[in-house]
Design a protein around this motif. Structure first.
Motif, mmCIF file in Angstrom:
data_model
loop_
_atom_site.group_PDB
_atom_site.id
_atom_site.type_symbol
_atom_site.label_atom_id
_atom_site.label_comp_id
_atom_site.label_asym_id
_atom_site.label_seq_id
_atom_site.Cartn_x
_atom_site.Cartn_y
_atom_site.Cartn_z
ATOM 1 N N VAL A 12 0.850 -1.187 0.000
ATOM 2 C CA VAL A 12 0.000 0.000 0.000
ATOM 3 C C VAL A 12 0.890 1.243 0.000
ATOM 4 O O VAL A 12 1.781 1.382 0.841
ATOM 5 C CB VAL A 12 -0.919 0.011 1.228
ATOM 6 C CG1 VAL A 12 -1.786 1.264 1.231
ATOM 7 C CG2 VAL A 12 -1.797 -1.244 1.253
ATOM 8 N N ALA A 13 0.651 2.135 -0.928
ATOM 9 C CA ALA A 13 1.430 3.375 -1.017
ATOM 10 C C ALA A 13 0.708 4.469 -0.235
ATOM 11 O O ALA A 13 -0.290 5.025 -0.699
ATOM 12 C CB ALA A 13 1.611 3.777 -2.475
ATOM 13 N N ASP A 14 1.155 4.760 0.971
ATOM 14 C CA ASP A 14 0.577 5.827 1.777
ATOM 15 C C ASP A 14 1.675 6.433 2.641
ATOM 16 O O ASP A 14 2.858 6.139 2.457
ATOM 17 C CB ASP A 14 -0.594 5.318 2.617
ATOM 18 C CG ASP A 14 -0.228 4.128 3.495
ATOM 19 O OD1 ASP A 14 0.959 3.992 3.853
ATOM 20 O OD2 ASP A 14 -1.120 3.335 3.848
ATOM 21 N N ASP A 15 1.283 7.263 3.578
ATOM 22 C CA ASP A 15 2.275 7.998 4.364
ATOM 23 C C ASP A 15 2.572 7.352 5.719
ATOM 24 O O ASP A 15 3.169 7.992 6.586
ATOM 25 C CB ASP A 15 1.820 9.447 4.566
ATOM 26 C CG ASP A 15 0.464 9.545 5.279
ATOM 27 O OD1 ASP A 15 -0.133 8.480 5.564
ATOM 28 O OD2 ASP A 15 0.011 10.677 5.539
ATOM 29 N N ARG A 16 2.203 6.098 5.909
ATOM 30 C CA ARG A 16 2.521 5.440 7.170
ATOM 31 C C ARG A 16 4.037 5.264 7.317
ATOM 32 O O ARG A 16 4.718 4.954 6.328
ATOM 33 C CB ARG A 16 1.844 4.070 7.244
ATOM 34 C CG ARG A 16 0.357 4.112 7.498
ATOM 35 C CD ARG A 16 -0.244 2.717 7.501
ATOM 36 N NE ARG A 16 -0.116 2.080 6.199
ATOM 37 C CZ ARG A 16 -0.332 0.781 5.965
ATOM 38 N NH1 ARG A 16 -0.648 -0.031 6.961
ATOM 39 N NH2 ARG A 16 -0.204 0.302 4.749
ATOM 40 N N PRO A 17 4.563 5.438 8.530
ATOM 41 C CA PRO A 17 6.001 5.220 8.724
ATOM 42 C C PRO A 17 6.364 3.759 8.489
ATOM 43 O O PRO A 17 5.627 2.849 8.887
ATOM 44 C CB PRO A 17 6.234 5.624 10.181
ATOM 45 C CG PRO A 17 4.893 5.561 10.831
ATOM 46 C CD PRO A 17 3.896 5.875 9.770
ATOM 47 N N GLN A 18 7.486 3.524 7.846
ATOM 48 C CA GLN A 18 7.943 2.185 7.492
ATOM 49 C C GLN A 18 9.178 1.813 8.322
ATOM 50 O O GLN A 18 10.079 2.633 8.503
ATOM 51 C CB GLN A 18 8.298 2.131 6.009
ATOM 52 C CG GLN A 18 7.167 2.496 5.068
ATOM 53 C CD GLN A 18 6.170 1.383 4.851
ATOM 54 O OE1 GLN A 18 6.533 0.212 4.758
ATOM 55 N NE2 GLN A 18 4.899 1.742 4.785
ATOM 56 N N LEU A 19 9.201 0.589 8.795
ATOM 57 C CA LEU A 19 10.391 0.039 9.417
ATOM 58 C C LEU A 19 11.122 -0.734 8.335
ATOM 59 O O LEU A 19 10.582 -1.709 7.799
ATOM 60 C CB LEU A 19 10.014 -0.875 10.590
ATOM 61 C CG LEU A 19 11.170 -1.448 11.423
ATOM 62 C CD1 LEU A 19 11.977 -0.322 12.066
ATOM 63 C CD2 LEU A 19 10.633 -2.389 12.502
ATOM 64 N N ASP A 20 12.309 -0.299 7.966
ATOM 65 C CA ASP A 20 13.004 -0.794 6.786
ATOM 66 C C ASP A 20 13.050 -2.320 6.739
ATOM 67 O O ASP A 20 13.636 -2.968 7.595
ATOM 68 C CB ASP A 20 14.436 -0.241 6.761
ATOM 69 C CG ASP A 20 15.143 -0.546 5.456
ATOM 70 O OD1 ASP A 20 14.459 -0.716 4.434
ATOM 71 O OD2 ASP A 20 16.389 -0.629 5.470
ATOM 72 N N GLY A 21 12.407 -2.880 5.735
ATOM 73 C CA GLY A 21 12.387 -4.326 5.557
ATOM 74 C C GLY A 21 11.280 -5.040 6.302
ATOM 75 O O GLY A 21 11.105 -6.250 6.135
ATOM 76 N N TRP A 22 10.494 -4.302 7.104
ATOM 77 C CA TRP A 22 9.462 -4.933 7.935
ATOM 78 C C TRP A 22 8.078 -4.343 7.706
ATOM 79 O O TRP A 22 7.121 -4.745 8.375
ATOM 80 C CB TRP A 22 9.834 -4.815 9.413
ATOM 81 C CG TRP A 22 11.153 -5.429 9.743
ATOM 82 C CD1 TRP A 22 12.370 -4.809 9.748
ATOM 83 C CD2 TRP A 22 11.404 -6.798 10.059
ATOM 84 N NE1 TRP A 22 13.360 -5.703 10.077
ATOM 85 C CE2 TRP A 22 12.800 -6.934 10.279
ATOM 86 C CE3 TRP A 22 10.597 -7.925 10.204
ATOM 87 C CZ2 TRP A 22 13.404 -8.138 10.617
ATOM 88 C CZ3 TRP A 22 11.189 -9.130 10.552
ATOM 89 C CH2 TRP A 22 12.570 -9.231 10.757
ATOM 90 N N GLY A 23 7.946 -3.390 6.819
ATOM 91 C CA GLY A 23 6.637 -2.832 6.516
ATOM 92 C C GLY A 23 6.224 -1.717 7.450
ATOM 93 O O GLY A 23 7.008 -1.233 8.275
ATOM 94 N N PRO A 24 4.963 -1.272 7.326
ATOM 95 C CA PRO A 24 4.477 -0.158 8.138
ATOM 96 C C PRO A 24 4.362 -0.539 9.618
ATOM 97 O O PRO A 24 3.896 -1.627 9.954
ATOM 98 C CB PRO A 24 3.099 0.142 7.541
ATOM 99 C CG PRO A 24 2.672 -1.128 6.886
ATOM 100 C CD PRO A 24 3.928 -1.776 6.397
ATOM 101 N N VAL A 25 4.789 0.361 10.488
ATOM 102 C CA VAL A 25 4.687 0.155 11.937
ATOM 103 C C VAL A 25 4.254 1.466 12.574
ATOM 104 O O VAL A 25 4.953 2.481 12.469
ATOM 105 C CB VAL A 25 6.025 -0.313 12.550
ATOM 106 C CG1 VAL A 25 5.888 -0.437 14.066
ATOM 107 C CG2 VAL A 25 6.467 -1.640 11.947
ATOM 108 N N LEU A 26 3.098 1.439 13.245
ATOM 109 C CA LEU A 26 2.586 2.621 13.935
ATOM 110 C C LEU A 26 2.651 2.472 15.450
ATOM 111 O O LEU A 26 2.422 3.438 16.180
ATOM 112 C CB LEU A 26 1.147 2.907 13.514
ATOM 113 C CG LEU A 26 0.942 3.683 12.204
ATOM 114 C CD1 LEU A 26 1.370 2.859 10.995
ATOM 115 C CD2 LEU A 26 -0.507 4.108 12.063
ATOM 116 N N GLY A 27 2.908 1.274 15.914
ATOM 117 C CA GLY A 27 3.018 1.035 17.339
ATOM 118 C C GLY A 27 3.481 -0.386 17.596
ATOM 119 O O GLY A 27 3.245 -1.277 16.768
#
Length: 414
Positions: free
Chosen positions: A75-90
């Motif tokens: 998914v292309a959005d503005d969620r923060p990404q953990l490099d190599g692990w995908g989006p992580v918000l908490g």
């Protein structure tokens, strides 16, 4: 891969079951002993060469579009990404508040606790997940639990083929939003399907992915049952983990128990389906919440803990609400806990790039990933030996695994 039949025949099927949900008049999921769950065509006809070909039912075309075996697009959005692990918000580490659930679950019971919270505190209509078949306990089937009691009947990991996405119609038809629990590929399938089915999108209230290192075939489970000193025909129950962390594999009746290392590492992982070796998402990047073992800490004497990763704002909100309600006991942890807990998975992701390149250069199909970083990991994180193993080693596997031969879907009947 121009059809669902192609996906299964070319060993690209994950076994999720989404095709049987999207086109139930065309496919049903069956167990293939040495491979896993596979779609069996209900009415085999000449449907043409592609998803838009004349004679191909629209639902079959949608089934192919929803198939995670073909590939995934992040998914292309503005969620923060953990490099190599995908989006992580908490991120949290914790466990289910009831000690009985924490003890019975595979790790800390967080997935079950979150699902139960949605049922009892948020008015959700049900939980779609996987459980053992009542008549044949070493096989899995779709479960749709509407109460906490029903949910608790099926606590624990099931290291055997499962197709929870084939039951997505139960979610779509429910009176209220529901929870969906599955492996990362199952949740990715639901993500692709909801983009095609507005009715499903409206009813998927929360998706929970379980960290996964691959799905062993039923043949692997039968070998495990034998090692436990049990008889498949007399089996009353089979547990792969639990009753402690990570717990031991045990069968009833059975002569012995096996440690997690002996059952998974010694038997089951050798029977993983080929598609799992080409998986770029082992931690549920398409889920609202993903849950797995915090292997960075010692397990001895610990009744169980879960690493909880929120991928969406909805996931963050429900995790925090479950903690506030006392259903989940958890504390926020730094994001480096994820790579520390699943130390080998980043290299696995890099190796997948080498494997897919080797397959394409050999004229064989491979899943296509977009927006999931892989090449940089292969380049930076893998040793020269690992790089050769992922490429040259894959070429060698082509013959050993018969990857040029088309698989035939033959239903296993115990």
């Amino acid at each position: 891969m121009r059809s669902i039949e192609d996906v299964a025949a070319r060993k690209m099927c994950t076994g999720c079951g989404v095709c049987a949900y999207m086109a139930p008049e065309s496919y049903r999921m069956v167990d293939v002993l040495a491979e896993g769950r596979r779609p069996l065509p209900i009415r085999p006809v000449d449907r043409g060469p592609g998803p838009e070909a004349p004679g191909r039912a629209p639902r079959e075309a949608d089934a192919l579009r929803a198939c995670p075996g073909v590939g995934l697009t992040a998914v292309a959005d503005d969620r923060p990404q953990l490099d190599g692990w995908g989006p992580v918000l908490g991120m949290w580490e914790g466990y289910a508040a009831p000690e009985s659930l924490r003890y019975a679950a595979s790790s800390g019971g967080a997935a079950t606790a979150l699902a139960g919270f949605c049922l009892e505190h948020r008015g959700f209509g049900g939980v779609l997940h996987t459980g053992a078949r009542a008549d044949i306990p070493y096989l899995n089937e779709v479960k749709f639990s509407r109460t906490q009691a029903e949910l608790l009947e099926h606590v624990g990991s099931r290291y055997a083929p499962a197709s929870p996405a084939e039951g997505l119609g139960l979610v779509e038809d429910a009176d209220a939003p529901s929870v969906f629990i599955g492996k990362p590929c199952d949740v990715a399938a639901s993500h692709k399907a909801r983009a095609l089915r507005p009715g499903l999108d409206a009813k998927l209230g929360l998706t929970i992915a379980i960290f996964c290192a691959g799905t062993p075939s039923t043949r692997g489970t039968l070998e495990l049952i034998k090692a436990l000193g049990s008889d498949p025909e007399q089996l009353k129950s089979l547990h792969y983990r639990g009753e402690g962390w990570p717990g031991e594999a045990r069968a009833e009746p059975g002569e012995r128990q096996l440690s997690y290392d002996a059952s998974w590492g010694g038997i089951l992982e050798k029977h993983r389906q080929w598609r799992c070796y080409l998986c770029a998402d082992h931690t549920g990047e398409f889920a609202d919440v993903s849950v797995g073992d915090p292997w960075h800490r010692p397990t001895a004497g610990d009744p169980g803990r879960s690493l909880i990763v929120a991928r969406t704002a909805r996931g963050v909100e429900i995790v925090l609400a479950a903690i506030a309600a006392g259903v989940l006991v958890a504390e926020a942890v730094p994001y480096d806990r994820l790579p520390a807990s699943q130390a080998g998975l980043l290299k696995v992701r890099g190796a997948v790039w080498g494997r897919t390149v080797a397959l394409r250069l050999s004229g064989l199909p491979a899943p296509r990933y977009r927006g999931l970083p892989m090449f940089g990991i292969w380049l930076r994180k893998l040793t020269v030996k690992d790089k050769l193993r992922s490429t040259v080693g894959t070429v060698r596997r082509i013959g050993r695994r018969g990857l040029r031969q088309r698989s035939v879907v033959e239903e296993y009947r115990p």
